[in-house]
Design a protein around this motif. Structure first.
Motif, PDB file in Angstrom:
ATOM      1  N   ILE A  47       0.690  -1.199   0.105  1.00 37.42           N
ATOM      2  CA  ILE A  47      -0.083   0.004   0.223  1.00 37.42           C
ATOM      3  C   ILE A  47       0.897   1.166  -0.041  1.00 37.42           C
ATOM      4  O   ILE A  47       1.878   1.366   0.824  1.00 37.42           O
ATOM      5  CB  ILE A  47      -0.916  -0.070   1.278  1.00 37.42           C
ATOM      6  CG1 ILE A  47      -1.964  -0.916   0.796  1.00 37.42           C
ATOM      7  CG2 ILE A  47      -1.683   1.249   1.447  1.00 37.42           C
ATOM      8  CD1 ILE A  47      -2.935  -1.122   2.114  1.00 37.42           C
ATOM      9  N   LEU A  50      -2.794   5.562   2.461  1.00 40.76           N
ATOM     10  CA  LEU A  50      -4.076   5.289   2.832  1.00 40.76           C
ATOM     11  C   LEU A  50      -4.940   6.426   3.627  1.00 40.76           C
ATOM     12  O   LEU A  50      -5.213   6.543   4.784  1.00 40.76           O
ATOM     13  CB  LEU A  50      -4.270   4.210   3.818  1.00 40.76           C
ATOM     14  CG  LEU A  50      -5.277   3.007   3.773  1.00 40.76           C
ATOM     15  CD1 LEU A  50      -5.434   2.637   2.331  1.00 40.76           C
ATOM     16  CD2 LEU A  50      -5.074   1.946   4.779  1.00 40.76           C
ATOM     17  N   VAL A  70       3.109  -1.248   4.138  1.00 37.88           N
ATOM     18  CA  VAL A  70       2.580  -0.264   4.034  1.00 37.88           C
ATOM     19  C   VAL A  70       3.657   0.857   4.062  1.00 37.88           C
ATOM     20  O   VAL A  70       4.565   0.950   4.625  1.00 37.88           O
ATOM     21  CB  VAL A  70       1.507   0.358   5.109  1.00 37.88           C
ATOM     22  CG1 VAL A  70       0.995   1.671   4.797  1.00 37.88           C
ATOM     23  CG2 VAL A  70       0.313  -0.849   5.034  1.00 37.88           C
ATOM     24  N   LEU A  83      -5.391   4.394   7.885  1.00 37.28           N
ATOM     25  CA  LEU A  83      -4.619   3.319   8.390  1.00 37.28           C
ATOM     26  C   LEU A  83      -5.071   2.921   9.665  1.00 37.28           C
ATOM     27  O   LEU A  83      -4.916   1.763  10.095  1.00 37.28           O
ATOM     28  CB  LEU A  83      -3.091   4.084   8.640  1.00 37.28           C
ATOM     29  CG  LEU A  83      -1.875   3.073   9.156  1.00 37.28           C
ATOM     30  CD1 LEU A  83      -1.740   2.122   7.754  1.00 37.28           C
ATOM     31  CD2 LEU A  83      -1.030   3.979   9.424  1.00 37.28           C
ATOM     32  N   LEU A 103       5.092  -0.895   8.459  1.00 43.59           N
ATOM     33  CA  LEU A 103       4.632   0.356   8.350  1.00 43.59           C
ATOM     34  C   LEU A 103       5.672   1.126   8.171  1.00 43.59           C
ATOM     35  O   LEU A 103       6.432   1.420   9.030  1.00 43.59           O
ATOM     36  CB  LEU A 103       3.551   0.979   9.446  1.00 43.59           C
ATOM     37  CG  LEU A 103       2.497   0.285   9.890  1.00 43.59           C
ATOM     38  CD1 LEU A 103       1.751   1.074  11.078  1.00 43.59           C
ATOM     39  CD2 LEU A 103       1.501   0.003   8.761  1.00 43.59           C
TER      40      LEU A 103
END
Length: 270
Positions: A47, A50, A70, A83, A103
């Motif tokens: 990702i 977000l 992410v 998130l 992350l």
């Protein structure tokens, strides 16, 4: 708890695929979430940002349990707010015993959104990795090169490569020479274009127009330009943005919208 999210569609392992989850600048509209992108190759799902309303858009393509990592460009909520439901959903899928999702974000960029839930409530469904620029690291099949770009908050652009294919993403950025290095010879330049031709004085130096995006796409020699982060609530239309970018870039131009899929077959195998 049963898993009710979508199973990911089978992807050609020989291609790189980018799915737009949302592209609205600043706030979502009724039809368009804020910034969010799903980048896939060889079964790995990454990702990029977000923002507001991007998580429900993700669920049309795959469940949170299918995400491997992410990347967050900066701390503004139109890039990071969703998130929170993403991590909450992973935490609540306890029967799947999911590993913590990595992350990656600039230092302290995630503090506000991660502070929305108590650790004793959702547990520890993530690990935080502070990223600096310039730097290079690897996530699954992807090499990620980071470039610091000018914005109100520390913002990192991502140059993501695999199999001879490169996707460059600005996050939010003002006009800067670093954009040329970020996007040099990229197959896709995913470029913030908040405005069409002129950036208002209050945002000058921290945001780009579609004209700016086209100019840097030309200088970087990119194969294709995808405009994103349009200020839709203020009447910036895809048609106007595309027309403005066409004055400074002659290659293929698309405008990001939720559900749009871009893909390229990999040019080389390792």
């Amino acid at each position: 708890m049963s898993v009710t999210t979508a199973e990911p569609a089978a992807a050609d392992p020989r291609e790189v695929r980018l799915t737009v989850l949302g592209s609205a600048g600043a706030v979502p509209t009724r039809a368009e979430p804020c910034s969010g992108y799903l980048l896939e190759c060889a079964g790995y799902r990454l990702i990029l940002d977000l923002g507001y309303a991007a998580y429900p858009a993700l669920l049309r393509h795959c469940g949170p349990e299918h995400i491997d990592a992410v990347l967050i460009s900066h701390r503004h909520p139109d890039h990071v707010a969703d998130l929170s439901p993403f991590l909450r959903a992973r935490a609540f899928l306890r029967e799947l015993n999911l590993p913590p999702v990595p992350l990656h974000a600039p230092p302290e960029a995630l503090d506000p959104v991660l502070g929305l839930d108590r650790p004793d409530f959702i547990g520890d469904p993530y690990t935080v990795h502070a990223i600096e620029a310039p730097n290079t690291f690897h996530l699954g099949p992807f090499q990620v090169d980071t470039v610091e770009l000018p914005h109100y908050e520390p913002n990192i652009g991502f140059r993501i490569s695999t199999g001879g294919i490169t996707v460059a993403y600005t996050g939010d950025s003002g006009p800067a020479e670093q954009l040329v290095a970020l996007a040099e010879n990229a197959d896709l330049f995913l470029a913030q274009a908040m405005y069409t031709t002129e950036v208002p004085e209050r945002d000058r130096g921290n945001m780009c127009s579609a004209v700016d995006a086209g100019r840097f796409a030309t200088r970087a020699g990119v194969d294709e330009l995808m405009l994103t982060h349009l200020y839709l609530m203020r009447g910036v239309t895809p048609e106007a943005a595309k027309a403005a970018a066409r004055t400074t870039y002659r290659g293929p131009i698309t405008v990001a919208r939720t559900g749009l899929v871009w893909s390229r077959r990999i040019k080389q195998t390792t």
